[in-house]
Design a protein around this motif. Structure first.
Motif, PDB file in Angstrom:
ATOM      1  N   ALA A  12      -1.042  -3.436   2.698  1.00 33.93           N
ATOM      2  CA  ALA A  12      -1.647  -3.923   1.458  1.00 33.93           C
ATOM      3  C   ALA A  12      -2.459  -5.189   1.716  1.00 33.93           C
ATOM      4  O   ALA A  12      -3.540  -5.376   1.141  1.00 33.93           O
ATOM      5  N   SER A  13      -1.959  -6.060   2.598  1.00 34.39           N
ATOM      6  CA  SER A  13      -2.684  -7.287   2.929  1.00 34.39           C
ATOM      7  C   SER A  13      -4.012  -6.976   3.610  1.00 34.39           C
ATOM      8  O   SER A  13      -4.981  -7.727   3.472  1.00 34.39           O
ATOM      9  N   ALA A  14      -4.043  -5.859   4.355  1.00 41.92           N
ATOM     10  CA  ALA A  14      -5.279  -5.428   5.020  1.00 41.92           C
ATOM     11  C   ALA A  14      -6.136  -4.564   4.105  1.00 41.92           C
ATOM     12  O   ALA A  14      -7.166  -4.035   4.529  1.00 41.92           O
ATOM     13  N   ARG A  15      -5.702  -4.402   2.839  1.00 40.53           N
ATOM     14  CA  ARG A  15      -6.406  -3.594   1.838  1.00 40.53           C
ATOM     15  C   ARG A  15      -6.533  -2.143   2.280  1.00 40.53           C
ATOM     16  O   ARG A  15      -7.567  -1.494   2.119  1.00 40.53           O
ATOM     17  N   LEU A  16      -5.434  -1.647   2.844  1.00 39.87           N
ATOM     18  CA  LEU A  16      -5.379  -0.267   3.290  1.00 39.87           C
ATOM     19  C   LEU A  16      -4.211   0.445   2.609  1.00 39.87           C
ATOM     20  O   LEU A  16      -3.213  -0.183   2.261  1.00 39.87           O
ATOM     21  N   ARG A  17      -4.353   1.750   2.452  1.00 37.13           N
ATOM     22  CA  ARG A  17      -3.270   2.558   1.902  1.00 37.13           C
ATOM     23  C   ARG A  17      -2.675   3.398   3.034  1.00 37.13           C
ATOM     24  O   ARG A  17      -3.403   4.081   3.757  1.00 37.13           O
TER      25      ARG A  17
ATOM     26  N   GLN B 276      -7.675   2.626  10.289  1.00 38.29           N
ATOM     27  CA  GLN B 276      -7.448   2.521   8.861  1.00 38.29           C
ATOM     28  C   GLN B 276      -6.443   3.565   8.376  1.00 38.29           C
ATOM     29  O   GLN B 276      -5.745   3.346   7.397  1.00 38.29           O
TER      30      GLN B 276
END
Length: 366
Positions: free
Chosen positions: A216-221, A190
């Motif tokens: 962003a598609s993986a909902r990660l920063r 992550q």
């Protein structure tokens, strides 16, 4: 015409109206090759309807063909071509030589003005019939220069938005970086960083934007998304800064080139980290050397030889040669030994955890 009244017709317009290839139009007006009388008449009729004639500069160039293609590489430290450029040149030669064309290489370490002078010299002295362009930049003045010189040119890569220069690239330009992120996420990572090339290069920026979009598609920063010069030194410096920083450290880093990734592995080892146990690393380009380092390098494989062949055939087609233009395949992820499962990270109570799965609550009896 859909491009407005100021647009001049081109050989491509004549070919489209006559229902033939551009090479056929070129053969009719150059008096080369064998074209049937009905086809030639159809081509000439299309040219009259569009009020198109070959430009004076183009005709003069064709009548004094050098059968040579130019390539200018502006590289730091003028003798350093680099592995990727060497593979590209190999691809160019594999097409040009059998077609009876030579390659004139200019390797310079100078300003854009000096680079422009090299192109002007090639055109004014008729040293080349056309040129291959690489390393597209934002606000790139070379494309307009080629048009003003009447020098046929093809870019290997993606031009700045809106420029009509003929070009070939993978679709989308940043393809493969998204696969790298997906691979790391599947391994449980992550905390992922990106260290890529400078933002004035179109391809470098496209790769970085692809990384950010995939995260962003993986909902990660991203832990970091950096644009630096393409060099092992800069990659090692930025890797060291990330690993020595007081903020959250990455468990994986994606790099904009294989040499940068190899330098990153060295920087991690200098800090006592093991790849991939403590840090996973992914490069870009798929250079042969990546298979021989320890651990072998996971990388986005891009076929530089194929790209050279494709851009060479595209330029020869523009020059009127009977060739079949080749497509460029999408880069793909080549998984090797430098990536592995995300390491267990200590939480604030000292309980080992996977990223995103802290055991603090259970340890505190909550």
């Amino acid at each position: 015409m859909t491009d407005g009244p100021s647009r001049r017709p081109t050989i491509a317009d004549v070919a489209a109206l006559a229902g033939v290839s551009r090479a056929a139009v070129s053969k009719v007006f150059n008096g080369t090759g064998r074209i049937s009388a009905p086809t030639a008449a159809r081509i000439q009729d299309a040219a009259r309807k569009l009020n198109w004639t070959p430009s004076t500069a183009a005709v003069a160039l064709r009548r004094s063909r050098s059968r040579t293609v130019g390539l200018v590489l502006n590289r730091p430290g003028a003798l350093e071509i680099g592995a990727t450029s060497s593979l590209l040149i190999s691809g160019l030669e594999s097409v040009l030589a059998p077609a009876g064309y030579g390659l004139l290489l200019y390797l310079i370490d100078r300003t854009p003005e000096d680079e422009a002078r090299a192109y002007r010299a090639m055109a004014d002295e008729r040293r080349v019939d056309g040129v291959i362009l690489t390393d597209s930049r934002y606000g790139d003045g070379r494309f307009a220069l080629m048009r003003s010189l009447g020098l046929p040119a093809v870019l290997i890569g993606t031009p700045d938005e809106g420029d009509p220069v003929p070009h070939l690239d993978s679709d989308p330009p940043g393809a493969g970086v998204d696969d790298a992120v997906a691979h790391l996420v599947e391994l449980g990572h992550q905390r992922i960083a990106y260290i890529g090339g400078p933002d004035d290069r179109v391809q470098a920026r496209e790769r970085r934007l692809m990384f950010e979009s995939a995260m962003a598609s993986a909902r990660l920063r991203p832990i970091a998304s950096m644009a630096v010069p393409y060099s092992p030194e800069h990659a090692a410096e930025r890797t060291s800064a990330l690993l020595d920083g007081t903020a959250a450290q990455p468990t994986a880093i994606v790099y904009g080139s294989d040499p940068m990734a190899i330098a990153g592995i060295s920087a991690a080892r200098a800090r006592g980290l093991t790849v991939p146990t403590d840090l996973s690393v992914i490069g870009f380009d798929g250079l042969p050397i990546g298979a021989w380092i320890d651990p072998s390098l996971t990388t986005v494989q891009r076929d530089a030889v194929q790209r050279g062949r494709a851009v060479a055939t595209k330029l020869l087609e523009i020059l009127g040669e009977a060739v079949q233009v080749q497509e460029i395949s999408r880069p793909h992820l080549l998984v090797r030994g430098s990536t592995g499962p995300a390491p267990r990270l200590p939480c604030r109570l000292g309980v080992a955890r996977r990223p995103g799965g802290c055991g603090c609550t259970r340890a505190a009896g909550r």
